[in-house]
Design a protein around this motif. Sequence first.
Motif, PDB file in Angstrom:
ATOM      1  N   PHE A 125      -1.612  -1.105  23.055  1.00  0.00           N
ATOM      2  CA  PHE A 125      -0.126  -1.233  23.459  1.00  0.00           C
ATOM      3  C   PHE A 125       0.650   0.025  23.433  1.00  0.00           C
ATOM      4  CE2 PHE A 125      -0.434  -1.271  18.777  1.00  0.00           C
ATOM      5  CZ  PHE A 125       0.630  -0.289  18.359  1.00  0.00           C
ATOM      6  N   ILE A 126       1.716   0.037  24.233  1.00  0.00           N
ATOM      7  CA  ILE A 126       2.364   1.194  24.218  1.00  0.00           C
ATOM      8  C   ILE A 126       3.674   0.994  23.536  1.00  0.00           C
ATOM      9  CG2 ILE A 126       3.558   2.846  25.693  1.00  0.00           C
ATOM     10  CD1 ILE A 126       1.364   2.010  27.910  1.00  0.00           C
ATOM     11  N   LEU A 127       4.277   1.862  22.764  1.00  0.00           N
ATOM     12  CA  LEU A 127       5.717   1.568  21.847  1.00  0.00           C
ATOM     13  C   LEU A 127       6.346   2.608  22.552  1.00  0.00           C
ATOM     14  CD1 LEU A 127       7.116  -0.001  20.039  1.00  0.00           C
ATOM     15  CD2 LEU A 127       6.032   1.457  18.184  1.00  0.00           C
ATOM     16  N   LEU A 128       7.600   2.322  23.106  1.00  0.00           N
ATOM     17  CA  LEU A 128       8.489   3.103  23.475  1.00  0.00           C
ATOM     18  C   LEU A 128       9.793   3.275  22.616  1.00  0.00           C
ATOM     19  CD1 LEU A 128       8.488   2.014  27.541  1.00  0.00           C
ATOM     20  CD2 LEU A 128       7.088   3.898  26.155  1.00  0.00           C
ATOM     21  N   ASN A 129      10.358   4.405  22.309  1.00  0.00           N
ATOM     22  CA  ASN A 129      11.368   4.562  21.718  1.00  0.00           C
ATOM     23  C   ASN A 129      12.418   5.007  22.848  1.00  0.00           C
ATOM     24  OD1 ASN A 129      13.333   7.136  19.864  1.00  0.00           O
ATOM     25  ND2 ASN A 129      13.039   5.040  19.058  1.00  0.00           N
ATOM     26  N   ILE A 130      13.479   4.016  22.943  1.00  0.00           N
ATOM     27  CA  ILE A 130      14.459   4.080  23.963  1.00  0.00           C
ATOM     28  C   ILE A 130      15.706   4.528  23.431  1.00  0.00           C
ATOM     29  CG2 ILE A 130      13.133   2.586  25.304  1.00  0.00           C
ATOM     30  CD1 ILE A 130      15.320   0.456  24.645  1.00  0.00           C
ATOM     31  N   LYS A 131      16.791   4.824  24.557  1.00  0.00           N
ATOM     32  CA  LYS A 131      18.148   5.158  24.290  1.00  0.00           C
ATOM     33  C   LYS A 131      18.657   3.808  23.707  1.00  0.00           C
ATOM     34  CE  LYS A 131      17.589   9.540  25.777  1.00  0.00           C
ATOM     35  NZ  LYS A 131      17.563  10.444  24.651  1.00  0.00           N
ATOM     36  N   THR A 185       3.483  14.446  15.145  1.00  0.00           N
ATOM     37  CA  THR A 185       4.537  13.649  15.731  1.00  0.00           C
ATOM     38  C   THR A 185       4.966  12.623  14.660  1.00  0.00           C
ATOM     39  OG1 THR A 185       3.560  14.127  17.693  1.00  0.00           O
ATOM     40  CG2 THR A 185       5.421  12.051  17.611  1.00  0.00           C
ATOM     41  N   LYS A 186       6.123  12.178  14.320  1.00  0.00           N
ATOM     42  CA  LYS A 186       6.420  11.233  13.548  1.00  0.00           C
ATOM     43  C   LYS A 186       6.315  10.010  13.933  1.00  0.00           C
ATOM     44  CE  LYS A 186      10.411   9.784  10.748  1.00  0.00           C
ATOM     45  NZ  LYS A 186      11.690   9.696  10.503  1.00  0.00           N
ATOM     46  N   ASN A 187       5.383   9.305  13.382  1.00  0.00           N
ATOM     47  CA  ASN A 187       5.135   7.805  13.809  1.00  0.00           C
ATOM     48  C   ASN A 187       6.311   6.798  13.642  1.00  0.00           C
ATOM     49  OD1 ASN A 187       2.448   8.198  14.153  1.00  0.00           O
ATOM     50  ND2 ASN A 187       1.948   8.363  11.686  1.00  0.00           N
ATOM     51  N   ILE A 188       6.529   6.053  14.894  1.00  0.00           N
ATOM     52  CA  ILE A 188       7.527   5.077  14.944  1.00  0.00           C
ATOM     53  C   ILE A 188       7.265   4.000  13.783  1.00  0.00           C
ATOM     54  CG2 ILE A 188       8.840   3.622  16.740  1.00  0.00           C
ATOM     55  CD1 ILE A 188       7.719   5.244  18.744  1.00  0.00           C
ATOM     56  N   ILE A 189       6.251   3.741  13.844  1.00  0.00           N
ATOM     57  CA  ILE A 189       5.923   2.657  12.835  1.00  0.00           C
ATOM     58  C   ILE A 189       4.904   3.195  11.837  1.00  0.00           C
ATOM     59  CG2 ILE A 189       6.599   0.772  14.395  1.00  0.00           C
ATOM     60  CD1 ILE A 189       3.279   0.376  14.813  1.00  0.00           C
ATOM     61  N   ASP A 238      11.092  11.260  24.042  1.00  0.00           N
ATOM     62  CA  ASP A 238       9.695  11.796  24.088  1.00  0.00           C
ATOM     63  C   ASP A 238       8.907  11.297  23.206  1.00  0.00           C
ATOM     64  OD1 ASP A 238      10.745  13.510  26.012  1.00  0.00           O
ATOM     65  OD2 ASP A 238      10.986  15.190  24.876  1.00  0.00           O
ATOM     66  N   ASN A 239       9.126  11.023  22.107  1.00  0.00           N
ATOM     67  CA  ASN A 239       8.166  10.262  20.939  1.00  0.00           C
ATOM     68  C   ASN A 239       7.876   8.781  21.162  1.00  0.00           C
ATOM     69  OD1 ASN A 239       6.827   9.947  18.506  1.00  0.00           O
ATOM     70  ND2 ASN A 239       8.732   9.533  17.483  1.00  0.00           N
ATOM     71  N   PHE A 240       6.881   8.816  21.929  1.00  0.00           N
ATOM     72  CA  PHE A 240       6.246   7.419  22.291  1.00  0.00           C
ATOM     73  C   PHE A 240       4.939   7.181  21.508  1.00  0.00           C
ATOM     74  CE2 PHE A 240       3.710   9.405  25.093  1.00  0.00           C
ATOM     75  CZ  PHE A 240       2.802   8.418  25.656  1.00  0.00           C
ATOM     76  N   THR A 285      16.542  -0.141  20.198  1.00  0.00           N
ATOM     77  CA  THR A 285      15.864   1.056  20.571  1.00  0.00           C
ATOM     78  C   THR A 285      14.196   1.189  20.601  1.00  0.00           C
ATOM     79  OG1 THR A 285      15.668   1.765  18.115  1.00  0.00           O
ATOM     80  CG2 THR A 285      17.710   2.581  19.429  1.00  0.00           C
ATOM     81  N   SER A 286      13.898  -0.057  20.699  1.00  0.00           N
ATOM     82  CA  SER A 286      12.342  -0.336  20.781  1.00  0.00           C
ATOM     83  C   SER A 286      11.713  -1.004  21.850  1.00  0.00           C
ATOM     84  CB  SER A 286      11.818  -0.528  19.565  1.00  0.00           C
ATOM     85  OG  SER A 286      11.995   0.368  18.390  1.00  0.00           O
ATOM     86  N   VAL A 287      10.913  -0.772  22.877  1.00  0.00           N
ATOM     87  CA  VAL A 287      10.308  -1.572  23.634  1.00  0.00           C
ATOM     88  C   VAL A 287       8.699  -1.410  23.418  1.00  0.00           C
ATOM     89  CG1 VAL A 287       9.928  -1.982  25.983  1.00  0.00           C
ATOM     90  CG2 VAL A 287      12.019  -1.443  25.330  1.00  0.00           C
ATOM     91  N   VAL A 288       8.003  -2.567  23.536  1.00  0.00           N
ATOM     92  CA  VAL A 288       6.727  -2.605  23.448  1.00  0.00           C
ATOM     93  C   VAL A 288       5.980  -3.269  24.638  1.00  0.00           C
ATOM     94  CG1 VAL A 288       6.479  -4.838  21.930  1.00  0.00           C
ATOM     95  CG2 VAL A 288       4.489  -3.267  21.941  1.00  0.00           C
ATOM     96  N   ILE A 289       4.683  -2.269  25.130  1.00  0.00           N
ATOM     97  CA  ILE A 289       4.137  -3.171  26.371  1.00  0.00           C
ATOM     98  C   ILE A 289       2.928  -3.427  25.854  1.00  0.00           C
ATOM     99  CG2 ILE A 289       3.366  -2.383  28.687  1.00  0.00           C
ATOM    100  CD1 ILE A 289       5.302  -0.110  28.878  1.00  0.00           C
ATOM    101  N   ILE A 290       2.522  -4.555  26.004  1.00  0.00           N
ATOM    102  CA  ILE A 290       1.389  -5.203  25.396  1.00  0.00           C
ATOM    103  C   ILE A 290       0.889  -6.382  26.140  1.00  0.00           C
ATOM    104  CG2 ILE A 290       2.622  -7.058  24.059  1.00  0.00           C
ATOM    105  CD1 ILE A 290       1.355  -5.566  21.632  1.00  0.00           C
ATOM    106  N   SER A 291      -0.493  -6.783  25.876  1.00  0.00           N
ATOM    107  CA  SER A 291      -1.146  -7.936  26.495  1.00  0.00           C
ATOM    108  C   SER A 291      -1.655  -9.076  25.580  1.00  0.00           C
ATOM    109  CB  SER A 291      -2.409  -7.379  27.404  1.00  0.00           C
ATOM    110  OG  SER A 291      -3.332  -6.774  26.549  1.00  0.00           O
TER     111      SER A 291
END
Length: 295
Positions: free
Chosen positions: A194-200, A104-108, A179-181, A270-276
């Motif tokens: 953390f969870i990094l989402l690639n959004i529309k 999978t192509k890494n988002i970062i 799909d690519n998260f 186009t990016s949302v990160v869920i983190i603590s």
Amino acid sequence: MENEKEILKPEPVPETPMPKSAVVKTYAEDMADAIDHVEGGMIRQIIQEQEDGQKREENVSPESTKNKTLMLISAILIVSAFVSLFLVITFKEKAQTVEPVKQTKNIIFVEQNKFLEVAGLSKTQIIETIKNEVSNSQLKIGGIEAIYLTENKNVVTFKRFMELIQSNVPAEVTEYTNDNFMIGIYNNEDKSLFILLNIKSFADIFPGMKAWENKIWSDLHDLFDMELNADTKYLLTKSFEDNIIENKNSRALYDNEKNKILEYVFVDETSVVIISNDDAVHEVMSRLYSAQLAK
């Protein structure tokens, strides 16, 4: 004198004739013996040839026991060969259909990738598998590791991940998330997830994320290694609050002591990160900017 000469002339000795019967008998016997010898030899030869012919017929005949056995063995060998060929082709096709893990192509940019097979695992087992990787990851300080879950060598999508952990995420979130998260580990002395989402787009996903707030801590607290007990159960109904981090809009959940428990940040369109952990937020945002500049 003439008389004397006549007297001195020897008289011819008459030849003693051989007995006729003896000569004929010997010749006849010899001939008979010769004929007997020839005929006997021919007869023996004919008999031998007949016997040899019978043996050849027996060897060639499919009715003979020997040939039946040979034919049976040959048939078994032929069937075995076809079965072996079929098995080889079948297993070869199966081997060819089993694809390796798709990269999978890494988002970062990340220092390392980790693929974790979770096919057949329960929700608890999947979460424990991820948490074990966080604990055991050999990641340098300041580094990020990307975790990708797989099912039978296929990378799990965000929607499928939410199904596997039995999340209550609204369809408005999964429908507008690509799909690519990425599930990530950030090591800043203390490792954080953390969870990094690639959004529309921000506009599409914002309503869904806000609707998920009343379930997001319930869905993710185990994954982020936070206990649900008598002292923390109030977080199940506590509201998220608006927040700003590095000029980016976010929504954060605080405990009663104003400690940040969980946060989701709209890093860009186009990016949302869920983190603590705020330290991880800074690093993820920095790498996202670097990835955009490199394009």
